[in-house]
Scaffold this motif. Structure first.
Motif, short mmCIF file in Angstrom:
data_model
loop_
_atom_site.label_atom_id
_atom_site.label_comp_id
_atom_site.label_asym_id
_atom_site.label_seq_id
_atom_site.Cartn_x
_atom_site.Cartn_y
_atom_site.Cartn_z
N GLY A 156 -2.38 6.81 1.63
CA GLY A 156 -0.99 7.28 2.08
C GLY A 156 -1.09 8.63 2.53
N GLN A 157 -2.33 9.17 2.59
CA GLN A 157 -2.41 10.49 3.25
C GLN A 157 -1.86 10.57 4.43
OE1 GLN A 157 -4.68 8.70 1.77
NE2 GLN A 157 -6.51 9.65 0.91
N ASP A 158 -1.04 11.49 4.75
CA ASP A 158 -0.34 11.73 5.98
C ASP A 158 0.31 10.24 6.55
OD1 ASP A 158 -1.16 14.38 6.12
OD2 ASP A 158 -2.91 13.87 7.16
N ASP A 159 0.86 9.31 5.55
CA ASP A 159 1.30 8.00 5.70
C ASP A 159 0.38 7.14 6.24
OD1 ASP A 159 3.96 9.09 4.69
OD2 ASP A 159 4.16 10.12 6.62
N TYR A 160 -0.96 7.43 6.15
CA TYR A 160 -1.78 6.23 6.60
C TYR A 160 -2.13 5.55 5.32
CZ TYR A 160 -2.21 8.50 11.07
OH TYR A 160 -2.37 9.16 12.38
N PHE A 161 -2.29 4.28 5.73
CA PHE A 161 -3.03 3.34 4.61
C PHE A 161 -4.05 2.55 5.17
CE2 PHE A 161 1.19 4.35 3.62
CZ PHE A 161 1.34 4.62 1.88
N ALA A 162 -5.06 1.99 4.61
CA ALA A 162 -6.19 1.53 5.13
C ALA A 162 -7.17 0.53 4.39
CB ALA A 162 -7.07 2.23 6.06
N SER A 163 -7.51 -0.54 4.87
CA SER A 163 -8.73 -1.41 4.33
C SER A 163 -9.38 -1.80 5.14
CB SER A 163 -8.00 -2.27 3.02
OG SER A 163 -7.13 -3.31 3.96
N ALA A 164 -10.51 -2.68 4.77
CA ALA A 164 -11.61 -3.20 5.82
C ALA A 164 -12.36 -3.98 4.98
CB ALA A 164 -12.23 -2.04 6.47
N THR A 165 -12.85 -5.28 5.90
CA THR A 165 -13.44 -6.17 5.27
C THR A 165 -14.61 -6.55 6.50
OG1 THR A 165 -12.03 -7.87 6.11
CG2 THR A 165 -11.67 -7.24 3.85
N VAL A 166 -15.67 -6.82 6.23
CA VAL A 166 -16.52 -7.74 7.06
C VAL A 166 -16.55 -9.19 7.01
CG1 VAL A 166 -18.14 -5.68 7.41
CG2 VAL A 166 -18.77 -7.65 5.41
N GLU A 187 -18.22 -10.09 12.07
CA GLU A 187 -17.22 -9.08 12.56
C GLU A 187 -16.77 -8.05 11.59
OE1 GLU A 187 -14.10 -11.11 15.68
OE2 GLU A 187 -14.45 -12.33 13.98
N LEU A 188 -16.40 -6.78 12.01
CA LEU A 188 -15.54 -5.91 11.06
C LEU A 188 -14.43 -6.19 11.43
CD1 LEU A 188 -15.69 -3.22 9.08
CD2 LEU A 188 -15.74 -2.03 11.37
N ILE A 189 -13.41 -6.12 10.16
CA ILE A 189 -11.98 -6.36 10.41
C ILE A 189 -11.38 -5.17 9.64
CG2 ILE A 189 -10.01 -7.75 9.74
CD1 ILE A 189 -12.11 -9.96 9.54
N LEU A 190 -10.66 -4.10 10.44
CA LEU A 190 -10.28 -2.96 9.93
C LEU A 190 -8.66 -3.10 10.06
CD1 LEU A 190 -10.33 -0.03 9.19
CD2 LEU A 190 -10.72 0.70 11.38
N LYS A 191 -7.94 -2.62 8.91
CA LYS A 191 -6.54 -2.86 9.03
C LYS A 191 -5.99 -1.44 8.72
CE LYS A 191 -6.52 -7.56 6.92
NZ LYS A 191 -7.87 -7.65 6.80
N VAL A 192 -5.01 -0.82 9.46
CA VAL A 192 -4.53 0.54 9.48
C VAL A 192 -3.03 0.48 9.38
CG1 VAL A 192 -4.62 2.85 9.97
CG2 VAL A 192 -6.81 1.41 10.40
N VAL A 193 -2.23 1.02 8.57
CA VAL A 193 -1.01 1.09 8.48
C VAL A 193 -0.45 2.48 8.77
CG1 VAL A 193 1.23 0.45 7.42
CG2 VAL A 193 -0.92 -1.01 7.27
N ASN A 194 0.17 2.64 9.88
CA ASN A 194 0.82 4.16 10.08
C ASN A 194 2.33 3.94 9.73
OD1 ASN A 194 1.67 6.54 10.96
ND2 ASN A 194 1.35 6.24 13.05
N THR A 195 2.73 4.58 8.78
CA THR A 195 4.12 4.49 8.18
C THR A 195 4.87 5.69 8.59
OG1 THR A 195 3.56 5.42 6.00
CG2 THR A 195 3.66 2.94 5.99
N SER A 196 4.34 6.62 9.34
CA SER A 196 4.89 7.84 9.57
C SER A 196 5.80 7.56 11.00
CB SER A 196 3.89 8.99 9.99
OG SER A 196 3.42 8.86 11.25
N ASP A 197 6.59 8.43 11.52
CA ASP A 197 7.21 8.22 12.87
C ASP A 197 6.75 8.81 13.85
OD1 ASP A 197 7.43 11.14 12.05
OD2 ASP A 197 9.73 11.00 12.00
N LYS A 198 5.31 9.32 13.81
CA LYS A 198 4.27 10.13 14.67
C LYS A 198 3.42 9.05 15.29
CE LYS A 198 5.11 14.73 13.05
NZ LYS A 198 6.19 14.50 11.97
N ALA A 199 3.19 9.03 16.56
CA ALA A 199 1.88 8.40 17.25
C ALA A 199 0.83 9.40 17.17
CB ALA A 199 2.39 8.04 18.53
#
Length: 647
Positions: free
Chosen positions: A549-559, A565-577
């Motif tokens: 949740g730092q700066d509205d980012y959330f992330a997790s990853a698996t292989v 394959e590497l699988i990366l999940k990133v959620v940006n809950t902010s209103d900024k790109a």
């Protein structure tokens, strides 16, 4: 790609791809089915006739008399309780005039969805009276009463037999009705009056709606929990779900009222019953069809504590425990066993290999602990390898939760394999609780996040919406579930289905009417996680800390060791790109290309609908990898999944 973003430095994330922290259970992302919101009858169970066996409390609910061309007659419900207690009622249709036609109309479940060119299979249990030879005309009519399909049949026997005929619809109609007419003087007895589309899932006669099952299969779920929910408990113990009454021939299954029938004054549903055409055999079969582990939940001798809260005395629990033991035999026993033979006679000689069983649904207090211990002792003695699921009640915190969480974790006289936690909370709660499981005991029971959904207004409010803000917040929370896959081994959104004209509870993952079904933004979030699960969790760090949740980012990853394959999940809950850099450590070589699947909307209140079923749905594009770094634009309010091939 060049995109104008904020002037601040692009955030940098480090993925330690060679440092697995947990194995992702095959059951990690699954499904929870409850017969709520017309989820079964009127929903996934494709029967079009409502009250087909006249067993509703009002036996003629859904039916009305029909006369044509001067036809006269009578309709009389008979009760043969001593002969057939599971299905005691039937209808005697007597025609008193040689002129015209006489019979009845069924309204269906908020109408009947009929599709042009599709075949429909009609069947009825019937017997002619002595001296009668009534022919039956079956018609499907549109909202204007115009015929759009039909056929005739003549029951020939004086004893109960099943008769069938099929026809093809000439038009599409969401609000069709079925007309059943008799001609000529005489009388005929009718029961189990049924109409099914031919194009059910796997074309099974009397089966499930294919479009609804397909949405589930597309998710590649790890498990299917059934049959609920609060219907397991019932408003009273007499109205509880009893699995043995839901197997065998459909005409021998005992209908009961659905506990959601009168639950909410703002959404009364007096015609909501359970015919159990969708019974425990069909639940197991559906699980097998979609590659999901079956996870049945049974009543533990307690009715719903939000209603009567009835309990069975501890010394009278034996029938409930026997039901649990017999269910395991039904699912897993050889075809030569008593209950295995029932399964085999229904068309499935091979076992279903059930591995999980839930004891109670959403109970709380000392009464639950006492009953769980009795169940556990009996089940462990005979079936020690079946994993038992217990519960911490309906809330994620508070007195009831804390008591059960502490008690179950400290229990020394009974095993506790999996604890089911539920949370229906505002979107903000989900974003703030992405770290919920970071400090759970790694050696304690596993967690089943069995029911969760962000509420846009309040729990049980009829105004809740499946908006993008709710789905986005759930995605943020789900990165925390994945990051803690050594503790959390099962998760499922709830409820699963809702009929647009027959719902009691919102929000819901998949919405249907009589002709269509669509996934909400929440559905697509769930699908993104379940189809991109991977096999092992690896750390995603920012400034050497998990991204929670730092700066509205959330992330997790698996292989994924199966596909490299590497699988990366990133959620940006902010209103900024923002552009972001992902540095992949511990991989000798990335293959140079990957995919970026994106789910996003500029409108937090955006929803999907029948008019725009994919207003919010995933898009995918190729991404290039330079060295060990992936640089990517993260749009505002977005869920992002990257899959990158590794050597």
């Amino acid at each position: 790609m060049s995109v104008n973003v904020s002037a601040q430095k692009a955030p940098s994330f480090v993925v330690k791809a060679n440092q697995p922290t947990a194995t992702v259970a095959p059951t990690m992302w699954g499904l929870f089915f409850e017969d709520i919101n017309l989820g079964a009858d009127g929903g996934i169970y494709a029967e079009l006739v409502k009250n087909r066996s006249f067993e509703f409390y009002n036996p003629m609910m859904g039916w009305k008399e029909e006369k044509r061309g001067g036809g006269e007659g009578s309709l009389l419900v008979h009760n043969r309780n001593e002969i057939n207690p599971a299905n005691p009622r039937y209808l005697r249709l007597q025609v008193k005039s040689d002129q015209g036609e006489y019979g009845l109309i069924n309204e269906g479940f908020r109408g009947m969805g009929v599709k042009q060119g599709n075949q429909y299979d009609f069947s009825v249990m019937a017997r002619q009276h002595e001296g009668s030879n009534l022919a039956l005309t079956i018609e499907v009519v549109n909202a204007k009463g115009e015929k759009i399909g039909g056929a005739t049949l003549t029951p020939s026997g004086k004893e109960w037999e099943k008769y069938s005929v099929s026809f093809t619809a000439s038009a599409t109609e969401p609000k069709a009705q079925m007309v059943l007419l008799a001609k000529g003087k005489g009388a005929v007895d009718l029961d189990m009056i049924s109409l099914f589309p031919k194009d059910t899932w796997k074309n099974r006669p009397g089966g499930l709606r294919a479009d609804m099952v397909q949405l589930l299969a597309d998710m590649k779920p790890g498990f299917l929990r059934f049959p609920g929910g609060c219907i397991v408990e019932g408003r009273t113990l007499d109205e509880r779900f009893q699995w043995k009454k839901t197997v065998g021939k459909p005409e021998e299954r005992e209908l009961i009222v659905n506990r959601w029938n009168t639950e909410f004054s703002h959404r009364p549903t007096p015609d909501y019953y359970q015919s159990f055409g969708l019974g425990f055999f069909e639940y197991f079969q559906l699980s097998e069809d979609i590659g999901a582990e079956p996870v049945p939940i049974l009543n533990c001798g307690m009715a719903c504590q939000f209603n009567t809260g009835e309990v069975v005395p501890l010394d009278q629990l034996d029938p409930y425990i026997q039901d649990a033991l017999d269910l395991i035999e039904f699912a897993n026993g050889p075809a030569t066993s008593k209950w295995g033979k029932v399964r085999a006679d229904m068309g499935h000689p091979a076992p279903f290999n059930m591995k999980y069983l839930g004891v109670g649904n959403e109970q709380w207090g000392e009464q639950y602990v006492e009953r769980y211990k009795v169940f556990e002792k009996a089940l462990t003695a005979k079936y020690p390898n079946v994993q038992l699921i217990s519960t911490t009640g309906p809330f994620p915190d508070g007195e009831e939760f804390e008591y059960l969480d502490k008690t179950l974790r400290s229990m020394t006289d009974a095993r506790v394999d999996v604890i089911d936690e539920h949370y229906y909370r505002p979107a903000k709660w989900f974003r703030e609780n992405a770290t919920r499981y970071d400090n759970y005991d790694r050696k304690g029971p596993k967690i089943f996040a069995g029911e969760y959904a962000a509420q846009s207004v309040a729990i049980a409010s009829p105004d809740n919406k499946n908006s993008w803000e709710m789905a986005l917040s759930e995605a943020a929370f789900m990165t925390g579930l994945e990051r803690n896959a050594d503790v959390v081994t099962m998760t499922s959104y709830a409820p699963l289905f809702a009929h647009a004209e027959g719902w009691q509870w919102t929000p819901d993952m998949i919405w249907v009417d009589n002709l269509q079904a669509y996934g909400t933004p929440n559905y697509y979030v769930q699908k993104l996680f379940s189809t991109n699960a991977g096999t092992n969790v690896v750390p995603v760090l920012r400034d050497n800390k998990a991204v929670t949740g730092q700066d509205d980012y959330f992330a997790s990853a698996t292989v994924d060791k199966k596909t490299n394959e590497l699988i990366l999940k990133v959620v940006n809950t902010s209103d900024k790109a923002q552009n972001a850099n992902f540095v992949i450590e511990g991989i000798k070589k990335l293959q140079g290309k990957g995919t970026h699947t994106e789910l996003t909307s500029q409108k937090l209140d955006q929803v999907n609908s029948f008019a725009e079923p994919k207003a919010i749905s995933p898009t995918q594009k190729q991404v290039n990898v330079k060295g060990n770094t992936v640089s990517m634009l993260l749009k505002p309010h977005s869920v992002n999944v990257f899959r990158i091939k590794t050597s």
